[in-house]
Design a protein around this motif. Sequence first.
Motif, PDB file in Angstrom:
ATOM      1  N   THR A   1       0.870  -1.179   0.000  1.00 28.34           N
ATOM      2  CA  THR A   1       0.000   0.000   0.000  1.00 28.34           C
ATOM      3  C   THR A   1       0.907   1.230   0.000  1.00 28.34           C
ATOM      4  O   THR A   1       2.118   1.134   0.260  1.00 28.34           O
ATOM      5  CB  THR A   1      -0.888   0.056   1.263  1.00 28.34           C
ATOM      6  N   ILE A   2       0.312   2.388  -0.232  1.00 28.26           N
ATOM      7  CA  ILE A   2       1.105   3.622  -0.228  1.00 28.26           C
ATOM      8  C   ILE A   2       1.816   3.837   1.116  1.00 28.26           C
ATOM      9  O   ILE A   2       3.025   4.121   1.135  1.00 28.26           O
ATOM     10  CB  ILE A   2       0.238   4.838  -0.621  1.00 28.26           C
ATOM     11  N   PRO A   3       1.131   3.699   2.257  1.00 23.60           N
ATOM     12  CA  PRO A   3       1.880   3.880   3.517  1.00 23.60           C
ATOM     13  C   PRO A   3       3.026   2.881   3.657  1.00 23.60           C
ATOM     14  O   PRO A   3       4.097   3.231   4.164  1.00 23.60           O
ATOM     15  CB  PRO A   3       0.807   3.663   4.602  1.00 23.60           C
ATOM     16  N   GLN A   4       2.826   1.656   3.195  1.00 28.67           N
ATOM     17  CA  GLN A   4       3.917   0.670   3.282  1.00 28.67           C
ATOM     18  C   GLN A   4       5.077   1.051   2.365  1.00 28.67           C
ATOM     19  O   GLN A   4       6.244   0.918   2.728  1.00 28.67           O
ATOM     20  CB  GLN A   4       3.384  -0.727   2.920  1.00 28.67           C
ATOM     21  N   LEU A   5       4.732   1.544   1.183  1.00 33.08           N
ATOM     22  CA  LEU A   5       5.783   1.982   0.258  1.00 33.08           C
ATOM     23  C   LEU A   5       6.542   3.171   0.847  1.00 33.08           C
ATOM     24  O   LEU A   5       7.780   3.228   0.800  1.00 33.08           O
ATOM     25  CB  LEU A   5       5.162   2.353  -1.099  1.00 33.08           C
ATOM     26  N   ALA A   6       5.799   4.118   1.410  1.00 32.88           N
ATOM     27  CA  ALA A   6       6.431   5.304   1.995  1.00 32.88           C
ATOM     28  C   ALA A   6       7.378   4.897   3.125  1.00 32.88           C
ATOM     29  O   ALA A   6       8.477   5.455   3.276  1.00 32.88           O
ATOM     30  CB  ALA A   6       5.356   6.264   2.518  1.00 32.88           C
ATOM     31  N   HIS A   7       6.982   3.892   3.887  1.00 33.86           N
ATOM     32  CA  HIS A   7       7.816   3.399   4.992  1.00 33.86           C
ATOM     33  C   HIS A   7       9.104   2.767   4.450  1.00 33.86           C
ATOM     34  O   HIS A   7      10.205   3.023   4.948  1.00 33.86           O
ATOM     35  CB  HIS A   7       6.992   2.381   5.793  1.00 33.86           C
ATOM     36  N   LEU A   8       8.947   1.965   3.401  1.00 33.13           N
ATOM     37  CA  LEU A   8      10.110   1.310   2.780  1.00 33.13           C
ATOM     38  C   LEU A   8      11.104   2.354   2.269  1.00 33.13           C
ATOM     39  O   LEU A   8      12.317   2.263   2.494  1.00 33.13           O
ATOM     40  CB  LEU A   8       9.621   0.431   1.612  1.00 33.13           C
ATOM     41  N   VAL A   9      10.567   3.366   1.586  1.00 32.90           N
ATOM     42  CA  VAL A   9      11.397   4.395   0.962  1.00 32.90           C
ATOM     43  C   VAL A   9      12.119   5.225   2.038  1.00 32.90           C
ATOM     44  O   VAL A   9      13.331   5.452   1.952  1.00 32.90           O
ATOM     45  CB  VAL A   9      10.515   5.298   0.060  1.00 32.90           C
ATOM     46  N   ALA A  10      11.363   5.632   3.054  1.00 31.13           N
ATOM     47  CA  ALA A  10      11.968   6.451   4.117  1.00 31.13           C
ATOM     48  C   ALA A  10      13.043   5.651   4.852  1.00 31.13           C
ATOM     49  O   ALA A  10      14.100   6.196   5.212  1.00 31.13           O
ATOM     50  CB  ALA A  10      10.887   6.929   5.090  1.00 31.13           C
ATOM     51  N   GLY A  11      12.808   4.365   5.032  1.00 29.18           N
ATOM     52  CA  GLY A  11      13.772   3.508   5.733  1.00 29.18           C
ATOM     53  C   GLY A  11      15.095   3.412   4.991  1.00 29.18           C
ATOM     54  O   GLY A  11      16.133   3.118   5.594  1.00 29.18           O
ATOM     55  N   ALA A  12      15.069   3.663   3.694  1.00 31.12           N
ATOM     56  CA  ALA A  12      16.301   3.595   2.901  1.00 31.12           C
ATOM     57  C   ALA A  12      16.954   4.971   2.775  1.00 31.12           C
ATOM     58  O   ALA A  12      17.924   5.136   2.029  1.00 31.12           O
ATOM     59  CB  ALA A  12      15.983   3.036   1.507  1.00 31.12           C
ATOM     60  N   GLY A  13      16.399   5.961   3.488  1.00 27.63           N
ATOM     61  CA  GLY A  13      16.973   7.312   3.415  1.00 27.63           C
ATOM     62  C   GLY A  13      16.610   8.019   2.120  1.00 27.63           C
ATOM     63  O   GLY A  13      17.325   8.911   1.671  1.00 27.63           O
ATOM     64  N   LEU A  14      15.481   7.620   1.532  1.00 31.27           N
ATOM     65  CA  LEU A  14      15.067   8.203   0.250  1.00 31.27           C
ATOM     66  C   LEU A  14      13.772   8.986   0.424  1.00 31.27           C
ATOM     67  O   LEU A  14      13.082   8.869   1.443  1.00 31.27           O
ATOM     68  CB  LEU A  14      14.870   7.085  -0.792  1.00 31.27           C
ATOM     69  N   ARG A  15      13.437   9.751  -0.618  1.00 34.28           N
ATOM     70  CA  ARG A  15      12.209  10.547  -0.616  1.00 34.28           C
ATOM     71  C   ARG A  15      11.458  10.252  -1.908  1.00 34.28           C
ATOM     72  O   ARG A  15      12.071  10.092  -2.965  1.00 34.28           O
ATOM     73  CB  ARG A  15      12.591  12.025  -0.571  1.00 34.28           C
ATOM     74  N   ILE A  16      10.119  10.179  -1.804  1.00 33.33           N
ATOM     75  CA  ILE A  16       9.311  10.019  -3.016  1.00 33.33           C
ATOM     76  C   ILE A  16       9.219  11.375  -3.697  1.00 33.33           C
ATOM     77  O   ILE A  16       8.657  12.320  -3.141  1.00 33.33           O
ATOM     78  CB  ILE A  16       7.899   9.492  -2.679  1.00 33.33           C
ATOM     79  N   GLU A  17       9.797  11.462  -4.887  1.00 34.04           N
ATOM     80  CA  GLU A  17       9.760  12.725  -5.633  1.00 34.04           C
ATOM     81  C   GLU A  17       8.405  12.857  -6.321  1.00 34.04           C
ATOM     82  O   GLU A  17       7.802  13.917  -6.342  1.00 34.04           O
ATOM     83  CB  GLU A  17      10.894  12.706  -6.663  1.00 34.04           C
ATOM     84  N   THR A  18       7.958  11.779  -6.888  1.00 36.63           N
ATOM     85  CA  THR A  18       6.596  11.744  -7.427  1.00 36.63           C
ATOM     86  C   THR A  18       6.136  10.302  -7.544  1.00 36.63           C
ATOM     87  O   THR A  18       6.943   9.383  -7.657  1.00 36.63           O
ATOM     88  CB  THR A  18       6.508  12.408  -8.819  1.00 36.63           C
TER      89      THR A  18
END
Length: 417
Positions: free
Chosen positions: A242-259
């Motif tokens: 889901t989007i919250p799960q994806l956001a968690h994965l991305v943040a955990g890697a020190g990354l940001r969703i640009e779009t």
Amino acid sequence: MTTRDAPDAALAAQYEAFPYPARDPREEAKRLIVGSPSHLREIDHWVFGARRPAATPLRALMAGGGSGDGTIMLAQQMTRLGRPGQVTWLDRSAAAKRVAMARAEARGLTNLAFEEGSLLDLPRSGLGPFDYIDCCGVLHHLPDPAEGLAALVSVLAPGGGMGIMVYAPHGRTGVYMLQDALRLLAPPDQSPQARVEIARRLWKQTPDTAWLKKNPWIDDHLKGGDAGLYDLLLNPRDVAFTIPQLAHLVAGAGLRIETLVEPLRYDPDSYLTDPKLRALTAGLDPVQRAALAEATCGNMGIHIAYLTRAEAPPPPRPWGDDAAVPVLREIDGPLLAKNLRADGVLTVTFDDLRVPVPLPRLAGTILAKVDGVRSWGEIMAMVAAGGASAEQAARDRIALSAAMERMNRLLLAAPAV
Ligand SMILES: C[S@@+](CC[C@H](N)C(=O)[O-])C[C@H]1O[C@@H](n2cnc3c(N)ncnc32)[C@H](O)[C@@H]1O
């Protein structure tokens, strides 16, 4: 070949038996498959904010490149535009490598390198650094997607970014039920060919009540050949985010969703017009808004995201810069201008979700001049020479840019220098 556990070994065997997606190198003479992530125009725009000069060599890694759709697209686009750099394909599947190499050869591409191996070994591989990393349809098959993403980050150059695709649950409704059924009838210890045969027999007799029969957005089992059927219904491991799960994965890697692609789909205000609901959505942060869109629409079977390092400043995307060159993605500007409705509303459709997008009055006049070469300054001068007021043209340029960037269709090109 490095594998981690029994499902991972079965996954490796799957992609040896059925390189994914099924592709015939002879088709390269007829068409180029384009899409997201890793379209060169999208990388220039979303990852580098249209500030990285076109003359700077691009070192790209296609992690889990498979039979080569993204690899071939990017290498071909770089070649066509005379862009320097190299696209490195990396995958564990020798069978997929043969297909990807044959496709590259059929096109005469020379800006490619092929590496056979696991992306989990990247930190110790000596490969990289890379300015751009594609990981499309791979993380959700790994024993630990967070470890996979961290391995990619370990070879990401400073200032670089990524394009990823992961499965999303709601649009895949019915898939996991059929996977459960097939684990009973065709357990993973059987040969891939035997499992495909059972899956085909079961699909023929699956009652119409099955959610997958009602799901119009998933067709890999119908159109993707044995490789598509296996990937969808017999995959030893796939986890949807889901989007919250994806956001968690991305943040955990020190990354940001640009779009997220396309941004419009992830904006609930695209279709919620009730003022009371709008007041509520206004209080949500970007991840919550995207999560709301996902849960409301129910039709998202994948999420495509461009990512940059969280600690780096956001890429600029200088829409107001007169020197910037707007470019339409797979759209003919004059043709679109000619076909715009009189009321200026463009209706776009994403997996049956119809979104009306009001465009400004001068949209057609401006779009007719967007050719991927002219700068905004030149376009504005032409529009003014046609009789429009400069103020109106400037206002409409901003409104048009905002509307069509959200469709991922009007982007800014990489500057020449
Ligand atoms: C669904 S396919 C996607 C192929 C391609 N990225 C695309 O979107 O068309 C998944 C690919 O990931 C590869 N893969 C899975 N685990 C891997 C790993 N640990 N290291 C490298 N490749 C892996 C598989 O061999 C397969 O080719």
